[in-house]
Design an enzyme around this catalytic site. Structure first.
Site, mmCIF file in Angstrom:
data_model
loop_
_atom_site.group_PDB
_atom_site.id
_atom_site.type_symbol
_atom_site.label_atom_id
_atom_site.label_comp_id
_atom_site.label_asym_id
_atom_site.label_seq_id
_atom_site.Cartn_x
_atom_site.Cartn_y
_atom_site.Cartn_z
ATOM 1 N N GLU A 17 5.897 7.256 -16.277
ATOM 2 C CA GLU A 17 4.468 6.916 -16.230
ATOM 3 C C GLU A 17 3.659 8.073 -16.796
ATOM 4 O OE1 GLU A 17 2.883 4.857 -12.768
ATOM 5 O OE2 GLU A 17 1.257 6.330 -12.707
ATOM 6 N N ARG A 108 -4.969 -4.222 -8.502
ATOM 7 C CA ARG A 108 -6.339 -4.411 -8.017
ATOM 8 C C ARG A 108 -7.191 -3.192 -8.355
ATOM 9 N NH1 ARG A 108 -7.872 -3.676 -1.865
ATOM 10 N NH2 ARG A 108 -7.637 -1.548 -2.648
ATOM 11 N N GLY A 109 -6.623 -1.974 -8.175
ATOM 12 C CA GLY A 109 -7.413 -0.753 -8.313
ATOM 13 C C GLY A 109 -8.064 -0.421 -6.983
ATOM 14 N N ASP A 110 -8.591 0.781 -6.896
ATOM 15 C CA ASP A 110 -9.288 1.201 -5.667
ATOM 16 C C ASP A 110 -10.785 1.073 -5.854
ATOM 17 O OD1 ASP A 110 -7.185 1.881 -3.924
ATOM 18 O OD2 ASP A 110 -6.783 3.673 -5.124
ATOM 19 N N ALA A 124 -4.875 -8.111 -6.542
ATOM 20 C CA ALA A 124 -4.081 -8.101 -7.775
ATOM 21 C C ALA A 124 -3.522 -9.491 -8.061
ATOM 22 C CB ALA A 124 -2.955 -7.077 -7.653
ATOM 23 N N HIS A 159 0.749 -0.599 2.072
ATOM 24 C CA HIS A 159 -0.514 -0.179 1.454
ATOM 25 C C HIS A 159 -1.440 0.330 2.567
ATOM 26 C CE1 HIS A 159 -4.531 -0.864 -0.479
ATOM 27 N NE2 HIS A 159 -3.889 -0.282 -1.472
ATOM 28 N N LYS A 175 1.699 -12.299 -4.300
ATOM 29 C CA LYS A 175 1.528 -11.719 -5.647
ATOM 30 C C LYS A 175 2.713 -12.085 -6.541
ATOM 31 C CE LYS A 175 1.302 -7.055 -5.909
ATOM 32 N NZ LYS A 175 0.650 -5.757 -5.774
ATOM 33 N N GLN A 186 5.229 2.540 -5.016
ATOM 34 C CA GLN A 186 4.478 3.769 -4.767
ATOM 35 C C GLN A 186 5.488 4.893 -4.526
ATOM 36 O OE1 GLN A 186 2.160 5.772 -5.152
ATOM 37 N NE2 GLN A 186 0.505 4.665 -4.117
ATOM 38 N N GLN A 222 -1.537 19.745 -4.440
ATOM 39 C CA GLN A 222 -1.628 18.457 -5.125
ATOM 40 C C GLN A 222 -0.887 17.374 -4.340
ATOM 41 O OE1 GLN A 222 1.024 18.055 -8.381
ATOM 42 N NE2 GLN A 222 -0.396 16.822 -9.598
#
Ligand code: FAD
Length: 300
Positions: A17, A108-110, A124, A159, A175, A186, A222
């Site tokens: 990614e 979906r995104g945040d 999503a 989630h 989904k 994730q 991080q």
């Protein structure tokens, strides 16, 4: 090639990614990263998508096109929907089809505190259903139009917004039934959590391949920020590494790479469908990890 087909041909699949460079940086600057990543023969490279704002400024499709045209690697285009309307999504799909890009990670995104979400897509799965409905987003000049192949995200530790794991897996099934052919997980640091989740998806009747998302850790602050944001837990043996080497970047790099390689070796030995490495555009990380697993992954 449809990414879901790759899973029928090999196991484990290997993917990376990356994210598009910041607006100010030229897209050409990413060539050094891409050349190195492509030497490692990933089956595909996914490109993240900004969660909100203008579709005009979004460079995901541009970068995906570069990966396909200049490097001959299949890109997986992330696409978020919460802050977009149908017509904007239709526009992106048309752009993708015109560029010969048919693999989408539908997200979906945040919620973005600076934006009011649009009403067209709540989850999503709404985006997946919209993509699968085809219809009028096929550009007339695209002679080789084919169905988009749709992937989705999943969460071994559920989630963050889901009340419990059972409802999250129930929603995941909705989904998948809307048309998702492959899932990417994730990040997680405890393989047992992933195995347990995988088994639960199978019990729930979800049969699509699930790639394990691996985040090689090189920076204590991080990773602590990231796990707070995504809800992943840090197991005791991982926490011990952070406590001991957190302030020694070189030692933490070695320990973080060794931990990620160990996770991957165990996942592959356990028959995982695929490994998705969150590279953070860092070729040194990708190279080091791939060196550690080179003989465990066969190329197509
Ligand atoms: P959904 O699948 O819609 O799920 C979101 C929540 O809604 C979950 O709690 C779920 O249980 C619930 N839910 C779903 N369907 C229903 C339903 N029918 N009824 C009730 N509840 C429901 N973000 C970006 O902005 N850009 C990226 O490029 C990006 N890439 C990612 C890649 C991966 C592999 C992963 C795992 C995440 C990525 N994200 C990205 C983050 C992602 O956008 C967030 O995690 C977001 O909060 C959820 O997206 P989703 O697609 O999983 O949502």
């Amino acid at each position: 090639m449809r990414i879901s087909k790759v899973f029928e041909q090999k196991k484990p699949v290997l993917s990376f990614e990356i994210f598009p460079p910041k607006k100010a940086a030229a897209l050409e600057n990413i060539d050094a990263t891409l050349s190195k990543l492509c030497e490692l023969h990933p089956d595909f490279i996914s490109v993240t998508f900004g969660a909100g704002g203008s579709t005009v400024d979004n460079r995901t499709v541009e970068l995906a096109r570069k990966i396909k045209d200049d490097y001959g690697i299949e890109p997986l285009v992330h696409l978020t929907c919460l802050n977009y309307g149908r017509s904007e999504i239709r526009g992106i799909l048309a752009q993708m089809a015109a560029a010969g890009l048919y693999n989408i990670l539908a997200l979906r995104g945040d919620a973005n505190p600076d934006l009011v979400p649009k009403d067209d897509f709540r989850y999503a799965s709404d985006l997946v259903a919209f993509i699968k409905s085809r219809g009028d987003y096929s550009p007339s000049d695209c002679s080789q139009f084919e169905d988009f192949s749709v992937s989705g995200a999943c969460y071994p530790e559920k989630h963050l917004e889901a009340p419990d794991a059972v409802s999250d897996i129930h929603n995941l099934k909705i989904k998948v039934e809307a048309g998702v052919e492959h899932l990417v997980s994730q990040l997680f640091f405890d393989n047992d959590v992933f195995y347990d989740f995988y088994e639960k998806t199978r019990i729930a009747g979800i049969t699509v391949p699930i790639e394990a998302g691996i985040m090689p850790v090189t920076n204590k602050a991080q990773i602590e920020r990231m796990v707070t944001m995504c809800g992943a837990t840090l197991p005791a043996k991982f926490r011990k590494i952070l406590d001991k080497y957190g302030d020694e970047p070189e030692a933490l790099f070695d320990a973080g790479m060794a931990y990620a390689v160990n996770q991957i070796v165990d996942l592959i030995a356990s028959g995982v469908d695929g490994i998705h490495i969150y590279t953070m555009n860092n070729v040194v990380i990708a190279d080091r990890i791939c060196e550690g697993i080179r003989n465990l992954i066969r190329t197509l």
